[in-house]
Write an enzyme that holds these catalytic residues in place. Structure first.
Site, PDB file in Angstrom:
ATOM      1  N   SER A  93      11.500  24.542  73.940  1.00 49.61           N
ATOM      2  CA  SER A  93      12.572  23.658  73.477  1.00 49.61           C
ATOM      3  C   SER A  93      12.947  22.671  74.565  1.00 49.61           C
ATOM      4  CB  SER A  93      13.810  24.480  73.111  1.00 49.61           C
ATOM      5  OG  SER A  93      14.446  24.972  74.285  1.00 49.61           O
ATOM      6  N   ASP A  94      13.411  21.491  74.148  1.00 49.95           N
ATOM      7  CA  ASP A  94      14.121  20.654  75.104  1.00 49.95           C
ATOM      8  C   ASP A  94      15.348  21.433  75.538  1.00 49.95           C
ATOM      9  OD1 ASP A  94      14.910  18.545  76.694  1.00 49.95           O
ATOM     10  OD2 ASP A  94      14.597  17.034  75.154  1.00 49.95           O
ATOM     11  N   TRP A  95      15.924  21.050  76.660  1.00 51.02           N
ATOM     12  CA  TRP A  95      16.958  21.865  77.280  1.00 51.02           C
ATOM     13  C   TRP A  95      18.212  21.901  76.399  1.00 51.02           C
ATOM     14  CZ3 TRP A  95      12.725  22.416  79.308  1.00 51.02           C
ATOM     15  CH2 TRP A  95      12.492  23.055  80.531  1.00 51.02           C
TER      16      TRP A  95
END
Length: 804
Positions: free
Chosen positions: A290-292
């Site tokens: 995932s993106d952060w």
């Protein structure tokens, strides 16, 4: 966006914003149910990776390793955990079996936010070079620096955003808004990176604007304000999936899912894209991260194909995921596949002899402000590549009466805030240095831009349309801002390089980098004006040209009959306010050249090399020419469920301009050199490949069916340097696919030719190049395909046809 827990805590402490939203819980639930379900096709279960090709050995080891792990241990490596290093994120560990975890670190343009590394030219600059060999070399040396710092996974390269919007805040991180050009360069970049480190191609998919990219993280009680990008399958495959497919074919180890929704399903829980397209259709063998902070659910994200959540997970932590396996809500095979994909990447590091295999993140101190041992990750051999790609990413767009190259001028006057380096290049307690924004402290009106405001805008916690400064007034631009920024070993600004050249040539220099209302010594042979256009992750650009910089250009030109304008910019920059001024004799689009900015510029302006860059986007005459491709979509009425319907389909950038019969200022592929070229001897030959309508069900590999890459036809032609200066020509092939845009890029090559020399070009057209996406997959139509060969999309020198 990659923010550590301390940074998030700091942001919450700095900012306490009231919600100001008046929906009841029931109303919000109804809106969520209306928008978020049934609009994106489901695809279950997640295809399991098989360890194809170069993954075979790593997968064999990974399966044996995972077979020894408990479900809790498998769960533990699927989400980010606390780190004692400066990694952007670290996975969980398995101490019992000796797995130390993975260090994931920014960015696709070099190692960010640390010391002992180089500041490479940005992705957009590499795109403007149109040089596949340099793209590979750039990535090779960047990957070596990641390896030397103990990084397991480099968070790049970027092909999403592709660059649909002219004012998109992160366009500069990618190569081009053309999927073919972007795909060719990301392919080479993945190959180069993965000689030393694992790559993470991002952001999958449709992440085309920063505005409303996430719900407001710092507004307590805020409802859903995140954007949904609504894309039909044809547009998705022919534009936005295209470069990802090339990256997967090159062997990308990981892919980052995006913040935004896709057809109203969050990118990191979208089963259609992660299971169906990425792991199914494209045969992706690595893991999806995932993106952060982009994980929004636990069970749904796992079943939809997410393998690792960063920088942590409230949903999967403390055995929640292994408990879901126990109660049957997540299949055992899904958890096993998640762990196997992650561990296989670890074993790929062993194959690369990476120190991160045993000691991830050892060269990245948690704080540069505390005592630490410097790990100098730079290879001296990288210097030539860093300079050369900086040179080749400059695009000369105007050169009246051979103003350039300069030849030992007696007197030069230099102007503009972008001519000198930032007065500070050292880590601080704030966020600007690490985000590449230490040259951007004030708005054009002089208002100071605080770290707190930067942070809240970064986390979508300001009203839609709020931006950082659109111009960097405190030093030359070598990079854009955000998690894709570079941290330079030094900054060679234009002024530095011109001083060195003036010393050699005994040129008199005058300069004023402080003022906008300047006076010019009328004895000047030439006046050079340095201006820029800033852009960053977290917001979209406020404009494509700022009035103050344009006024500076006009003021100088009113006093100087040979005014040269040098732009540094993180995307499209309009110039029509002054471009036809007869006193403006040369203009260079300098993009984001990295730490060798000044040295590269002087190399071109004094003729040591002829400029060879070409525009990887279209420059319009006015904002309105971009239509709905200009600016981000804002919420209408209340700030909920912003919808961006990609009604333009595949018609973005030059395809839009051609379809709408709009004449641009500078077209896609345009760029001048110091010589001239002629084109001749166009030939088209057919291969013996199968030309049935649907791609034959051949071998399935990373990137999909191998039959997609079979050559259908080969286009050949000759280019002759008819001038008196050695220069590189970028020859381009466009194809008119029946029923599609009039022209789509389907071949390019770059050759350095001496005066009088002829170079032969040969471009192979494969099945995917000539196909359209249908409900049945890639389809090759019968009919006539127009072929156009030339210097840009509008400067066509040779034409032919291909009949299938």
């Amino acid at each position: 966006m990659h923010l550590t827990t301390p940074l998030l805590t700091l942001g919450l402490a700095l900012i306490d914003l009231a919600s100001g939203q008046n929906l009841s819980v029931a109303q919000a639930a109804n809106l969520e149910h209306y928008w978020s379900y049934g609009r994106s096709a489901p695809y279950y279960p997640t295809p399991q990776a098989s360890g194809r090709g170069e993954w075979s050995t790593a997968y064999a080891k990974a399966k044996a390793f995972v077979g020894q792990m408990t479900d809790f241990e498998k769960n533990n490596i699927t989400y980010g955990q606390a780190s004692t290093t400066g990694c952007s994120g670290v996975s969980g560990t398995v101490p019992r079996l000796g797995f130390p975890g993975l260090c994931l670190a920014d960015s696709g343009n070099g190692v960010r936010g640390t010391d002992g590394v180089n500041g490479y030219p940005a992705g957009l600059h590499a795109g403007a070079s149109w040089n596949q060999d340099l793209a590979y070399d750039r990535a090779l040396y960047m990957g070596e620096e990641f390896k030397n710092k103990g990084v397991s996974v480099a968070l790049g390269p970027v092909v999403g955003p592709l660059g649909k919007l002219a004012r998109g805040g992160r366009n500069w991180e990618g190569f081009s808004n053309d999927p073919y050009l972007s795909g060719k360069l990301v392919y080479e970049s993945v190959l180069g990176l993965e000689k030393n480190v694992m790559s993470c191609v991002k952001h999958f998919i449709g992440n085309e604007q920063e505005t409303n990219r996430i719900p407001p993280a710092l507004i307590r009680g805020a409802q859903n304000q995140s954007l949904s990008t609504n894309i039909d399958p044809k547009t998705e495959h022919e534009l936005y999936v295209w470069p990802f497919q090339d990256a997967i074919r090159a062997g990308a180890a990981s892919v980052m899912c995006s913040y935004s929704k896709f057809n109203n399903s969050y990118g990191c829980q979208n089963s259609y894209n992660m299971n169906g397209v990425l792991k199914g259709e494209l045969g992706f063998q690595g893991f999806v991260v995932s993106d952060w902070g982009a994980q929004r659910t636990g069970i749904a994200s796992a079943n939809s194909g997410l393998d690792m959540a960063m920088p942590g997970s409230t949903y999967w932590q403390n055995g929640n995921l292994s408990q879901a396996v126990s109660n049957g809500t997540v299949d055992q095979s899904r958890l096993d596949d998640m762990a196997t994909r992650i561990i296989a990447t670890w074993y790929r590091l062993e194959e690369l002899n990476s120190p991160a295999f045993e000691n991830p993140g050892f060269g990245l101190p948690a704080s540069l402000l505390e005592p630490h041992t410097l790990v100098d990750a730079r290879n001296p051999d990288s210097a030539d590549t860093i300079l050369q790609i900086a040179v080749e990413g400059h695009v000369l767009v105007k050169n009246v009466n051979n103003t350039l190259p300069l030849n030992k001028p007696k007197f030069l006057s230099l102007f503009g805030y972008d001519g000198v380096a930032s007065t500070r290049n050292t880590p601080t307690t704030g966020t600007k240095w690490g985000f590449g924004l230490d040259n951007t402290h004030v708005y054009p009106n002089g208002t100071f831009w605080t770290d707190a405001f930067l942070f809240s805008t970064f986390l979508s916690s300001q009203p839609a349309g709020t931006t950082g400064p659109g111009v960097a007034l405190n030093g030359t631009m070598i990079t854009g801002g955000g998690s894709g920024a570079t941290t330079p070993a030094y900054i060679d600004a234009p002024y530095d390089a011109f001083q060195r050249q003036a010393y050699q040539d005994r040129t008199l220099l005058a300069w004023n980098f402080a003022d906008f209302n300047v006076t010019v010594d009328r004895a000047s042979d030439h006046c050079i004006v340095f201006i820029n256009a800033q852009s960053s992750e977290g917001w979209d650009r406020p404009e494509l040209a700022d009035a103050d910089s344009d006024s500076l250009v006009e003021i100088v030109a009113s006093q100087c009959s040979s005014t040269i304008v040098v732009l540094h910019h993180a995307g499209v920059r309009l110039v029509d306010r002054w471009i036809e001024n007869p006193n403006i004799t040369a203009v260079i689009y300098g993009h984001l050249p990295g730490q060798d900015s000044g040295r590269a510029l002087v190399e071109i302006m004094y003729g040591t090399q002829s400029p060879s860059g070409r525009l990887p986007y279209t420059v319009a005459k006015r904002d309105a020419d971009y239509g709905n491709l200009l600016a981000p979509v804002w919420p209408v009425g209340v700030d909920y469920y912003t919808q961006d319907n990609f009604t333009e389909g595949v018609y973005i950038d030059y395809k839009h301009f051609i379809a709408q019969n709009i004449t641009p200022r500078y077209e896609f592929g345009y760029g001048l050199t110091y010589t001239t070229f002629s084109y001749a001897s166009l030939g088209v030959s057919r291969s013996y490949a199968n030309t049935q309508y649907l791609a034959p069900n051949s071998t399935f590999a990373e990137g999909g069916l191998t039959s997609l890459w079979e050559t259908i036809a080969t286009v050949t032609f000759d280019v002759t340097n008819t001038g008196s200066v050695a220069a590189a020509e970028v020859a381009q092939l466009y194809v008119g696919i029946p029923g599609g845009p009039q022209k789509v890029l389907r071949g390019f090559g770059k050759k350095l030719l001496q005066p009088g020399e002829t170079g032969s070009f040969s471009f192979q057209l494969n099945r995917r190049d000539l196909s359209e996406w249908t409900s049945q997959g890639w389809a090759l139509q019968k009919g006539t395909y127009k072929l156009y060969v030339g210097k840009s999309v509008l400067d066509i020198c040779l034409t032919s046809e291909l009949t299938i």
